[in-house]
Design a protein around this motif. Structure first.
Motif, PDB file in Angstrom:
ATOM      1  N   MET A 203       0.737  -1.108  -0.067  1.00 37.97           N
ATOM      2  CA  MET A 203      -0.007   0.222  -0.343  1.00 37.97           C
ATOM      3  C   MET A 203       0.704   1.617   0.046  1.00 37.97           C
ATOM      4  SD  MET A 203      -2.702  -0.717   2.505  1.00 37.97           S
ATOM      5  CE  MET A 203      -4.308  -1.579   2.332  1.00 37.97           C
ATOM      6  N   VAL A 204       2.292   1.559   0.869  1.00 37.66           N
ATOM      7  CA  VAL A 204       2.801   2.166   0.974  1.00 37.66           C
ATOM      8  C   VAL A 204       3.613   2.885  -0.428  1.00 37.66           C
ATOM      9  CG1 VAL A 204       5.200   3.414   1.759  1.00 37.66           C
ATOM     10  CG2 VAL A 204       2.901   2.148   3.626  1.00 37.66           C
ATOM     11  N   ASP A 205       3.835   1.684  -0.557  1.00 35.31           N
ATOM     12  CA  ASP A 205       4.046   1.767  -2.311  1.00 35.31           C
ATOM     13  C   ASP A 205       3.336   2.455  -3.507  1.00 35.31           C
ATOM     14  OD1 ASP A 205       6.438   0.553  -1.820  1.00 35.31           O
ATOM     15  OD2 ASP A 205       6.353  -1.031  -2.788  1.00 35.31           O
ATOM     16  N   ASP A 206       2.498   1.389  -3.449  1.00 34.68           N
ATOM     17  CA  ASP A 206       1.424   2.658  -4.171  1.00 34.68           C
ATOM     18  C   ASP A 206       1.299   3.300  -3.938  1.00 34.68           C
ATOM     19  OD1 ASP A 206       0.457   0.081  -5.924  1.00 34.68           O
ATOM     20  OD2 ASP A 206      -1.553  -0.228  -5.216  1.00 34.68           O
ATOM     21  N   LEU A 207       1.275   4.203  -2.955  1.00 34.94           N
ATOM     22  CA  LEU A 207       0.831   5.411  -2.189  1.00 34.94           C
ATOM     23  C   LEU A 207       1.922   6.710  -3.171  1.00 34.94           C
ATOM     24  CD1 LEU A 207      -1.490   6.830  -0.347  1.00 34.94           C
ATOM     25  CD2 LEU A 207       0.102   6.803   1.429  1.00 34.94           C
ATOM     26  N   PHE A 208       3.244   6.345  -3.085  1.00 36.85           N
ATOM     27  CA  PHE A 208       4.357   7.157  -3.279  1.00 36.85           C
ATOM     28  C   PHE A 208       3.926   6.565  -4.932  1.00 36.85           C
ATOM     29  CE2 PHE A 208       7.376   5.868   0.428  1.00 36.85           C
ATOM     30  CZ  PHE A 208       7.996   7.263   0.702  1.00 36.85           C
ATOM     31  N   GLU A 209       4.178   5.459  -5.881  1.00 39.33           N
ATOM     32  CA  GLU A 209       3.695   5.813  -6.873  1.00 39.33           C
ATOM     33  C   GLU A 209       2.415   6.999  -7.487  1.00 39.33           C
ATOM     34  OE1 GLU A 209       5.327   3.925  -8.444  1.00 39.33           O
ATOM     35  OE2 GLU A 209       4.671   3.648 -10.940  1.00 39.33           O
ATOM     36  N   LEU A 210       1.120   6.838  -6.315  1.00 39.27           N
ATOM     37  CA  LEU A 210       0.152   7.996  -7.297  1.00 39.27           C
ATOM     38  C   LEU A 210       1.328   9.452  -6.681  1.00 39.27           C
ATOM     39  CD1 LEU A 210      -2.778   7.226  -7.816  1.00 39.27           C
ATOM     40  CD2 LEU A 210      -3.209   7.482  -5.233  1.00 39.27           C
ATOM     41  N   ALA A 211       1.805   9.291  -5.382  1.00 36.45           N
ATOM     42  CA  ALA A 211       2.271  11.421  -5.179  1.00 36.45           C
ATOM     43  C   ALA A 211       3.167  10.802  -6.424  1.00 36.45           C
ATOM     44  CB  ALA A 211       2.627  10.572  -4.217  1.00 36.45           C
ATOM     45  N   ARG A 212       3.816  10.241  -6.609  1.00 34.06           N
ATOM     46  CA  ARG A 212       4.683  10.828  -8.545  1.00 34.06           C
ATOM     47  C   ARG A 212       3.611  10.725  -9.147  1.00 34.06           C
ATOM     48  NH1 ARG A 212       9.457   7.262  -9.405  1.00 34.06           N
ATOM     49  NH2 ARG A 212       7.427   5.433 -10.142  1.00 34.06           N
ATOM     50  N   ILE A 213       3.160   9.832  -9.398  1.00 37.26           N
ATOM     51  CA  ILE A 213       1.941  10.599 -10.613  1.00 37.26           C
ATOM     52  C   ILE A 213       0.865  12.036 -10.795  1.00 37.26           C
ATOM     53  CG2 ILE A 213      -0.152   9.517 -11.947  1.00 37.26           C
ATOM     54  CD1 ILE A 213       0.756   6.428 -11.305  1.00 37.26           C
ATOM     55  N   GLN A 214       0.729  11.904  -9.336  1.00 34.49           N
ATOM     56  CA  GLN A 214       0.124  13.086  -8.972  1.00 34.49           C
ATOM     57  C   GLN A 214       0.835  14.301  -9.417  1.00 34.49           C
ATOM     58  OE1 GLN A 214      -2.494  12.600  -6.423  1.00 34.49           O
ATOM     59  NE2 GLN A 214      -3.958  11.791  -7.123  1.00 34.49           N
ATOM     60  N   ALA A 215       1.941  14.465  -8.616  1.00 35.45           N
ATOM     61  CA  ALA A 215       3.228  15.273  -8.701  1.00 35.45           C
ATOM     62  C   ALA A 215       3.393  15.586 -10.490  1.00 35.45           C
ATOM     63  CB  ALA A 215       4.349  14.827  -8.294  1.00 35.45           C
ATOM     64  N   GLY A 216       3.077  14.463 -11.281  1.00 32.63           N
ATOM     65  CA  GLY A 216       3.562  14.681 -12.736  1.00 32.63           C
ATOM     66  C   GLY A 216       5.260  14.402 -12.734  1.00 32.63           C
ATOM     67  N   ALA A 217       5.430  13.141 -11.316  1.00 34.64           N
ATOM     68  CA  ALA A 217       7.125  13.118 -11.841  1.00 34.64           C
ATOM     69  C   ALA A 217       7.085  11.856 -11.903  1.00 34.64           C
ATOM     70  CB  ALA A 217       7.509  13.231 -10.520  1.00 34.64           C
ATOM     71  N   LEU A 218       6.664  11.081 -12.835  1.00 33.74           N
ATOM     72  CA  LEU A 218       6.476  10.044 -13.713  1.00 33.74           C
ATOM     73  C   LEU A 218       7.208  10.005 -14.713  1.00 33.74           C
ATOM     74  CD1 LEU A 218       5.967   6.753 -12.389  1.00 33.74           C
ATOM     75  CD2 LEU A 218       3.809   7.398 -14.051  1.00 33.74           C
ATOM     76  N   VAL A 219       8.545   9.415 -14.330  1.00 33.29           N
ATOM     77  CA  VAL A 219       9.408   9.564 -15.893  1.00 33.29           C
ATOM     78  C   VAL A 219       9.888   8.768 -15.635  1.00 33.29           C
ATOM     79  CG1 VAL A 219      11.727   9.774 -16.470  1.00 33.29           C
ATOM     80  CG2 VAL A 219      10.683  10.798 -14.095  1.00 33.29           C
ATOM     81  N   ILE A 220       9.405   8.061 -17.625  1.00 31.11           N
ATOM     82  CA  ILE A 220       9.040   6.872 -18.515  1.00 31.11           C
ATOM     83  C   ILE A 220      10.439   7.022 -19.333  1.00 31.11           C
ATOM     84  CG2 ILE A 220       6.331   6.383 -17.762  1.00 31.11           C
ATOM     85  CD1 ILE A 220       6.482   7.267 -21.007  1.00 31.11           C
ATOM     86  N   ALA A 221      10.732   5.118 -19.486  1.00 36.95           N
ATOM     87  CA  ALA A 221      12.410   5.665 -19.946  1.00 36.95           C
ATOM     88  C   ALA A 221      10.915   4.508 -21.106  1.00 36.95           C
ATOM     89  CB  ALA A 221      12.772   5.098 -19.171  1.00 36.95           C
ATOM     90  N   PRO A 222      10.995   5.136 -22.397  1.00 39.72           N
ATOM     91  CA  PRO A 222      10.171   3.697 -23.118  1.00 39.72           C
ATOM     92  C   PRO A 222      11.245   3.621 -23.633  1.00 39.72           C
ATOM     93  CG  PRO A 222      10.324   5.967 -23.775  1.00 39.72           C
ATOM     94  CD  PRO A 222      10.451   6.529 -22.691  1.00 39.72           C
ATOM     95  N   GLU A 223      11.264   1.847 -23.920  1.00 39.10           N
ATOM     96  CA  GLU A 223      12.073   0.790 -24.702  1.00 39.10           C
ATOM     97  C   GLU A 223      10.994   0.344 -26.161  1.00 39.10           C
ATOM     98  OE1 GLU A 223      14.202  -2.015 -22.755  1.00 39.10           O
ATOM     99  OE2 GLU A 223      14.086  -0.273 -21.258  1.00 39.10           O
ATOM    100  N   PRO A 224      11.580  -0.254 -26.892  1.00 33.51           N
ATOM    101  CA  PRO A 224      10.809  -0.953 -27.335  1.00 33.51           C
ATOM    102  C   PRO A 224      11.168  -2.464 -27.041  1.00 33.51           C
ATOM    103  CG  PRO A 224      12.450  -0.570 -29.015  1.00 33.51           C
ATOM    104  CD  PRO A 224      12.980  -0.059 -27.646  1.00 33.51           C
ATOM    105  N   VAL A 225       9.498  -3.145 -26.211  1.00 33.34           N
ATOM    106  CA  VAL A 225       9.292  -4.401 -25.947  1.00 33.34           C
ATOM    107  C   VAL A 225       8.280  -5.029 -26.907  1.00 33.34           C
ATOM    108  CG1 VAL A 225       9.924  -4.317 -24.235  1.00 33.34           C
ATOM    109  CG2 VAL A 225       8.308  -2.824 -24.297  1.00 33.34           C
ATOM    110  N   LEU A 226       8.399  -5.724 -26.750  1.00 33.93           N
ATOM    111  CA  LEU A 226       7.383  -7.513 -26.841  1.00 33.93           C
ATOM    112  C   LEU A 226       6.363  -7.506 -25.934  1.00 33.93           C
ATOM    113  CD1 LEU A 226       9.442 -10.395 -28.949  1.00 33.93           C
ATOM    114  CD2 LEU A 226       7.747  -8.694 -29.755  1.00 33.93           C
ATOM    115  N   LEU A 227       5.130  -7.026 -26.927  1.00 35.89           N
ATOM    116  CA  LEU A 227       4.388  -7.175 -26.269  1.00 35.89           C
ATOM    117  C   LEU A 227       3.644  -8.552 -25.699  1.00 35.89           C
ATOM    118  CD1 LEU A 227       1.732  -5.800 -24.701  1.00 35.89           C
ATOM    119  CD2 LEU A 227       0.085  -6.214 -26.780  1.00 35.89           C
ATOM    120  N   SER A 228       4.420  -9.989 -25.984  1.00 33.09           N
ATOM    121  CA  SER A 228       4.146 -11.561 -25.457  1.00 33.09           C
ATOM    122  C   SER A 228       4.486 -11.161 -24.164  1.00 33.09           C
ATOM    123  CB  SER A 228       3.532 -11.873 -26.656  1.00 33.09           C
ATOM    124  OG  SER A 228       5.293 -11.733 -27.505  1.00 33.09           O
TER     125      SER A 228
END
Ligand SMILES: Nc1ncnc2c1ncn2[C@@H]1O[C@H](COP(=O)(O)OP(=O)(O)O)[C@@H](O)[C@H]1O
Ligand SMILES: [Mg+2]
Length: 375
Positions: A203-228
């Motif tokens: 739950m605490v992890d979720d809370l942190f993740e959500l706080a980061r999302i809501q603060a716009g601080a979620l950094v994504i590092a996109p790379e090509p991945v196989l969906l399967s």
């Protein structure tokens, strides 16, 4: 008439018109902060005064009789009076219209349902009234958004105090019992404490993740991945839990579909969706994951056998801390804090994608569809 005479008449008339115009502009400037009546009166009087001045000057130049000059003066004065009268009537109407608009503005807020669009008046005033309506609409939307966020914040706070304090109180009771040697089965208490601690750290992890999302601080590092690859990893993690609860899990991904995404983020999305799907699916039914490329975009659909959600709930499942009615919690899928889908939405939107939920036909269950931009 000789050309020379005609030219001098034009010159004198022009000089008089310019003179009247300059005086008019000066007066208009002086009264610019007063009612529009003054401006319109100036506009009405200036051409008449210009004409009168011009005619008088030309008359003197041409030695027109005093009688003719008097007649002309009377005619100009009457014309001037008429013009000023009309100007005042028009000005009064404009003043009335702008008063009506001002009254609208005075009572302006997002809640008033009265539309300003029907306000009478000139095209400019009406377009101002339309603009007022649009602004009110925007204000209403912003207030709704604000209210929803506020509600979510309140729910989150009550969630933190309830969902984290309850297990903490349980752990305290169990540790005290262990301390005082009051238990016959200490191993069971240890296991239980361990499970509670795991759940709380999730739950605490979720809370942190959500706080980061809501603060716009979620950094994504996109790379090509196989969906399967992503889907099979997620399925491998959930299948034992599903099977232990009598639920079948099926996955089918179109061959070679690649997605440019943050693998950890999408893994989390799939995880959250699958845990939910298994939790809400009735034993004997199945959960299906479908991955495909549709019109250049990657679609991941997770369908379950929950029996369908009420329409009003469909709109709320992605809200922070919203949990609806308590559902059964199968072994291995601890109930979260209503943050899972809010996190899913945040991660998907950080990838420039979107996620929606709909009911499947014949009340079999619901279907979460994640759409991500293709490669
Ligand atoms: N697959 C699903 N089928 C039916 N209801 C669901 C499903 N996923 C989520 N929900 C509803 O949406 C709520 C919010 O889900 P979520 O954000 O994951 O929080 P949590 O799982 O912690 O309750 C759930 O409590 C449940 O009521
Ligand atoms: Mg969940």
């Amino acid at each position: 008439m000789r050309i020379a005479d005609a030219l001098s008449i034009v010159a004198v008339a022009t000089a008089c018109a310019v003179l009247a115009g300059l005086v008019g502009l000066t007066v208009a400037r002086l009264v610019r902060r007063r009612s529009i009546r003054w401006q319109l009166a100036v506009v009405a009087v200036v051409p008449v005064a210009g004409a009168y001045l011009g005619a008088t000057a030309v008359a003197r130049l041409m030695f027109i009789s005093a009688h003719d000059l008097l007649v002309m003066s009377v005619v100009s004065s009457v014309a001037a009076l008429g013009a000023v009268g009309i100007a005042l009537v028009v000005a009064a109407a404009i003043a009335r219209w702008s008063d009506a608009l001002r009254a609208q503005l005075r009572t302006f807020d997002a809640t008033s349902s009265e539309s300003a669009g029907g306000t009478p008046g000139t095209a400019e005033l009406r377009s101002l009234a339309d603009e007022l309506d649009r602004t009110r609409e925007r204000l209403r939307e912003a207030q709704d958004r604000e209210r929803r966020l506020e509600e979510a914040r309140r729910e989150l706070v009550s969630w933190v105090s309830h969902d984290l304090r309850t297990p903490l109180a349980g752990i305290r009771v169990m540790t005290e019992a262990l301390e005082d040697d009051m238990t016959t089965d200490p191993a069971r208490y240890h296991r239980q404490i361990r499970a509670e601690v795991d759940r709380m750290s999730g739950m605490v992890d979720d809370l942190f993740e959500l706080a980061r999302i809501q603060a716009g601080a979620l950094v994504i590092a996109p790379e090509p991945v196989l969906l399967s690859d992503l889907v099979s990893e997620a399925l491998a993690a959930i299948t034992p839990i599903a099977e232990a609860n009598g639920i079948r899990v099926e996955g089918a991904v179109d061959e070679g579909v690649e997605v440019s995404a943050d693998p950890a983020g999408i893994a989390r999305v799939l995880d959250n969706l699958l845990v939910n799907a298994v939790r809400h699916t009735r034993p004997g039914r199945s959960v299906e994951v479908r991955g495909s490329l549709v019109a250049g975009r990657v679609e991941i659909a997770v369908s379950d056998g929950c029996g369908g959600l009420p329409t009003e709930d469909l709109a709320r499942v992605f809200d922070v801390a919203w949990q609806g009615t308590p559902s059964r919690t199968p072994e291995g899928t601890a109930r979260g804090g209503g943050l899972g889908l809010a996190i899913v939405k945040g991660i998907v939107e950080a990838h420039d994608g979107h996620v929606v939920v709909e009911n499947r036909p014949r009340e079999t269950g619901c279907r979460f569809l994640v759409v991500l931009p293709g490669q």
